[in-house]
Design a protein around this motif. Structure first.
Motif, PDB file in Angstrom:
ATOM      1  N   MET A  80      -4.260  -1.310 -18.719  1.00 15.86           N
ATOM      2  CA  MET A  80      -4.847  -1.844 -17.497  1.00 15.86           C
ATOM      3  C   MET A  80      -6.370  -1.731 -17.477  1.00 15.86           C
ATOM      4  N   GLU A  93      -8.374   0.955 -18.077  1.00 18.85           N
ATOM      5  CA  GLU A  93      -8.991   2.231 -17.718  1.00 18.85           C
ATOM      6  C   GLU A  93      -8.923   3.184 -18.906  1.00 18.85           C
ATOM      7  N   PRO A 136      -6.190   6.328 -17.407  1.00 19.64           N
ATOM      8  CA  PRO A 136      -5.417   5.864 -16.253  1.00 19.64           C
ATOM      9  C   PRO A 136      -4.520   6.958 -15.695  1.00 19.64           C
ATOM     10  N   THR A 145      -0.090   4.189 -13.560  1.00 17.89           N
ATOM     11  CA  THR A 145      -0.815   2.990 -13.979  1.00 17.89           C
ATOM     12  C   THR A 145      -0.300   2.501 -15.331  1.00 17.89           C
ATOM     13  N   ALA A 193      -1.095  -1.824 -11.568  1.00 19.05           N
ATOM     14  CA  ALA A 193      -2.405  -2.118 -12.138  1.00 19.05           C
ATOM     15  C   ALA A 193      -3.411  -1.000 -11.907  1.00 19.05           C
ATOM     16  N   TRP A 194      -3.176  -0.183 -10.900  1.00 18.96           N
ATOM     17  CA  TRP A 194      -4.084   0.918 -10.562  1.00 18.96           C
ATOM     18  C   TRP A 194      -3.340   1.878  -9.668  1.00 18.96           C
ATOM     19  N   GLY A 209      -4.261   5.737  -7.399  1.00 18.60           N
ATOM     20  CA  GLY A 209      -5.223   6.780  -7.099  1.00 18.60           C
ATOM     21  C   GLY A 209      -5.719   6.705  -5.674  1.00 18.60           C
ATOM     22  N   GLY A 266     -12.449   2.680  -8.180  1.00 18.99           N
ATOM     23  CA  GLY A 266     -11.392   2.335  -9.122  1.00 18.99           C
ATOM     24  C   GLY A 266     -10.536   1.196  -8.619  1.00 18.99           C
ATOM     25  N   LEU A 267     -10.264   1.191  -7.307  1.00 15.74           N
ATOM     26  CA  LEU A 267      -9.491   0.112  -6.714  1.00 15.74           C
ATOM     27  C   LEU A 267     -10.242  -1.206  -6.825  1.00 15.74           C
ATOM     28  N   ALA A 283     -10.101  -2.566 -10.350  1.00 17.93           N
ATOM     29  CA  ALA A 283      -8.793  -3.121 -10.694  1.00 17.93           C
ATOM     30  C   ALA A 283      -8.550  -4.461  -9.999  1.00 17.93           C
ATOM     31  N   ARG A 288     -10.546  -6.937 -11.947  1.00 14.08           N
ATOM     32  CA  ARG A 288     -10.028  -7.142 -13.300  1.00 14.08           C
ATOM     33  C   ARG A 288      -8.809  -8.060 -13.295  1.00 14.08           C
ATOM     34  N   TRP A 289      -7.927  -7.917 -12.308  1.00 15.15           N
ATOM     35  CA  TRP A 289      -6.666  -8.647 -12.332  1.00 15.15           C
ATOM     36  C   TRP A 289      -6.608  -9.831 -11.375  1.00 15.15           C
TER      37      TRP A 289
END
Length: 518
Positions: free
Chosen positions: A407, A409, A412, A416, A490-491, A493, A498-499, A502, A505-506
């Motif tokens: 994903m 990271e 991760p 994830t 995909a993430w 936490g 970080g959110l 992600a 990214r997606w």
């Protein structure tokens, strides 16, 4: 008319892909060469993560499941029993007995409900593509050649895929020409009787496992999903196979099935045909192919399911997950919201899963072969399965839950990259629910279990494409989860940065204006 996606092949993979594309807002056209659904006896069930994927879409019960999917207490690898109940809560293996023809019927009905355009009796003759579109020449029921155009094309047209060949995608692999698989649906017999615990009592032989009973001469299996017409299978290793039937070989007969059973078991087992009016089957398959496409994409052309990988393993499980992985990515590209590399991630993720299936299929076949050296290997392998860590490894392999997607990271957090866990949730208004029920519409899901304003504010700009749900869950593996439409995390936490990374990214760059929550 320009279609969004042309899907070549209207089997389970093509129909499920059409359903997923419609849920994602795309307009697929499915072209199936057969004028009517295939009612022949093929696969008899689904195993592993794909069962939970069907639950995500509300199709588990429509395919014959009851209630909520629960792990199976046992399974097999190389004909060896796996006591999966010993894994407890870590058991990843879910089973769904469902004949392939029934699965295809359910998926066809669902595709119609969603408004997918499925055309039977349409054969694709050729294809060509440029930077903007794919053109296919087809021949419909009237016999007239027609050219159709789409932004993308996906070949779900089986192991002999015309799409794969026309796209110039190589299909390397290995073949074993000596394995002969025989199958027959038979009537209830006086000379065999099913017993509790998955065993069968055979006159003149005694009690044996009904599943994968290996001898020095071959393998015998008896499946009684329908007691009125049990399915008998044998596998033998022959120097001069007679040819496949249906196919170029001599017609398969019930007498031939009886002789094969006698060679494998060492006793004669009289067989009778199924009751009049019940489905029948006599099939001989000579040789086994294990092949994996060297790539899953050629420009605007993709392949999925058996067009991308064939083996004697759980290819139907692979096919449905291929479809779920590809559909939302194609839809994002069609909307202009696909981040760089999103479409290429389909091959990177799914080909790795297919490689694992190839690995365990070849290994399982080797464990079933005749010979004293194989018997010794099975004895040793059985000892290894006595260790819980090894049993879990094989169970994950068979379930398809041993591949973790990258994903993006470096470190991760769990879970994830893995398929989303089964979570019981409590919504803000106190109503109970399940994570699976939030994925019915195949939309990306941001599941916030913290109630923190910072996370909600971070996700707000993406709410036109990502659903935000706040809830609580006992035993949750992380404070918050971002779940892709295909069910993978995909993430995970509690870090807003970080959110945001992600989400970008997606699901594309941060929109300029925050969307209104859906």
């Amino acid at each position: 008319m320009m279609f969004d996606v042309i899907v070549v092949g209207g089997g389970p993979a093509g129909l499920f892909l059409a359903c997923e594309l419609r849920l994602a807002g795309a307009r697929p056209l499915v072209l199936e060469r057969r004028p009517e659904p295939d009612l022949s006896d093929k696969a008899h069930g689904l195993a592993g993560q794909v069962v939970r994927l069907l639950d995500h879409r509300g199709l588990y019960e429509r395919c014959g499941g009851r209630g909520v999917p629960a792990p199976a207490p046992g399974f097999f690898f190389g004909g060896m029993p796996l006591p999966l109940h010993e894994l407890g809560a870590e058991n990843p293996m879910h089973l769904l007995p469902c004949d392939q023809r029934d699965l295809e019927r359910v998926l066809g009905e669902r595709a119609a409900e969603l408004g997918a355009d499925v055309r039977r009796g349409w054969e694709v003759l050729s294809l060509a593509q440029d930077d903007d579109r794919v053109e296919v020449v087809t021949r419909g029921p009237g016999g007239v050649a027609t050219t159709l155009t789409a932004r993308y094309l996906v070949g779900c047209d089986g192991g002999h895929s015309m799409v794969r060949k026309a796209a110039g995608i190589a299909f390397p692999g290995v073949s074993d020409d000596h394995v002969v698989d025989r199958s027959a649906l038979v009537g209830p017999g006086e000379h065999f009787r099913m017993l509790p615990g998955g065993r069968v009592l055979i006159d003149g032989l005694g009690e044996i496992p009904a599943h994968f009973h290996r001898t020095d001469r071959g393998v015998f299996t008896l499946l009684a999903h329908d007691p009125r017409r049990p399915l008998i299978n044998t596998a033998e290793w022959e120097d001069h196979p007679a040819g496949s039937f249906p196919g170029p070989g001599a017609p398969m007969t019930l007498a031939e099935m009886e002789k094969s059973v006698e060679r494998v078991l060492g006793v004669r087992l009289p067989l009778s045909p199924p009751p009049e009016g019940a489905p029948s089957m006599l099939r001989r398959l000579c040789g086994r192919n294990t092949r994996l496409a060297d790539r899953y994409r050629a420009g605007r052309v993709f392949i999925a399911g058996d067009a991308a990988q064939v083996s004697h393993g759980p290819t139907l499980n692979l096919a449905l997950q291929d479809a779920a992985n590809l559909a939302w990515k194609l839809a994002a590209a069609l909307r202009g919201q696909a981040p760089e590399g999103l479409l290429d991630s389909y091959e990177a993720e799914r080909r790795a899963c297919a490689e694992r299936v190839v690995t365990h299929t070849l290994a399982a076949t080797a464990l079933l072969a005749p010979g004293a050296e194989v018997t010794a290997l099975r004895r040793l392998f059985g000892e290894l399965l006595g260790r819980t860590e090894n049993l879990r490894l094989v169970a994950d392999l068979m379930a398809g839950s041993d591949v973790r997607y990258d994903m993006g990271e470096e470190r991760p957090a769990a879970p994830t990259g893995w398929f989303a866990p089964s979570l019981a949730l409590t919504a803000g208004d106190g109503r109970p629910g399940r994570l699976a029920e939030l994925l019915r519409d195949a939309r990306p899901l941001f599941l916030d279990l913290t109630g923190r304003d910072a996370l909600a504010a971070t996700a707000a700009p993406w709410l036109d494409r990502v659903r935000h749900v706040a809830a609580t869950a006992a035993g949750a593996p992380a404070p918050a989860l971002l779940v892709r439409p295909d069910g993978y995390v995909a993430w995970a936490g509690a870090d807003p940065d970080g959110l945001e990374a992600a989400l970008t990214r997606w699901f594309g760059d941060r929109p300029r204006r925050a969307a209104t929550p859906a």
